[in-house]
Design a protein around this motif. Structure first.
Motif, short mmCIF file in Angstrom:
data_model
loop_
_atom_site.label_atom_id
_atom_site.label_comp_id
_atom_site.label_asym_id
_atom_site.label_seq_id
_atom_site.Cartn_x
_atom_site.Cartn_y
_atom_site.Cartn_z
N THR A 101 3.66 -2.03 -13.19
CA THR A 101 3.92 -3.05 -12.22
C THR A 101 2.91 -2.86 -10.94
O THR A 101 2.60 -3.87 -10.69
CB THR A 101 5.28 -2.49 -11.51
N LYS A 102 2.37 -1.55 -10.75
CA LYS A 102 1.34 -1.51 -9.55
C LYS A 102 0.04 -2.06 -10.19
O LYS A 102 -0.63 -2.75 -9.45
CB LYS A 102 0.98 0.09 -9.46
N LYS A 103 -0.05 -2.04 -11.58
CA LYS A 103 -1.34 -2.69 -12.11
C LYS A 103 -1.20 -3.98 -12.04
O LYS A 103 -2.25 -4.60 -11.67
CB LYS A 103 -1.83 -2.13 -13.40
N VAL A 104 -0.32 -4.70 -12.31
CA VAL A 104 -0.04 -6.15 -12.14
C VAL A 104 -0.19 -6.60 -10.83
O VAL A 104 -0.92 -7.56 -10.55
CB VAL A 104 1.34 -6.61 -12.67
N THR A 105 0.31 -5.83 -9.78
CA THR A 105 0.24 -6.17 -8.44
C THR A 105 -1.12 -6.22 -8.00
O THR A 105 -1.63 -7.23 -7.35
CB THR A 105 1.03 -5.60 -7.59
#
Length: 153
Positions: A101-105
């Motif tokens: 989720t952090k990487k996608v953001t």
């Protein structure tokens, strides 16, 4: 990099080197963002499946001990290696979902910042009169083949 853009059938002089680099980087960032979204979706599915299996087999274990799990919960979990494995898989899945989720953001922010910069600097990237004729062809290609909208912010 240049090979990817030869298929456009656009005069090579229509795009400046800066615009080629910017468009290539934008495609790379979009692919990275899509890759992270797909990985996050896979880990989310894995996490849900491990939770579902844990609940299914946990209910069977509770039924097998007669429903009295209060004081015996820890001994039931330690005695059933499969339930411990499912708890571990669920925990790993949660951590991976949070990580992706952090990487996608982050990947989305990087892609969007470059896309907006390209839109803002489009007058610099297509300086010549001929370049403006091809700009619409390039924007259409980017939207159709790479799902990158360069027409507006």
């Amino acid at each position: 990099m240049m090979n990817q853009f030869k298929e456009w059938n656009i005069d090579p002089n229509a795009l400046t080197k800066v615009s080629l680099v910017m468009l290539d980087e934008m495609v790379t960032r979009k692919e990275k963002w899509d890759q992270y979204k797909k990985a996050k979706d896979h880990w989310s599915l894995f996490t849900l499946l491990s939770l579902g299996l844990f609940l299914l087999f946990g209910a069977q274990v509770i039924r097998s001990v007669g429903g009295a799990i209060g004081p015996n919960l820890l001994s039931i979990l330690v005695g059933n290696v499969f339930l411990l494995l499912l708890i571990l898989l669920f925990a790993v899945g949660l951590v991976q979902v949070k990580l992706f989720t952090k990487k996608v953001t982050k990947a989305e922010d990087e892609f969007e910042s470059l896309r907006i910069e390209c839109i803002d600097r489009s007058s610099e990237l297509w300086e010549e009169d001929q370049g403006w004729k091809y700009r619409d062809d390039v924007f259409t290609y980017m939207k159709k083949n790479h799902d990158v909208n360069l027409y507006y912010k």
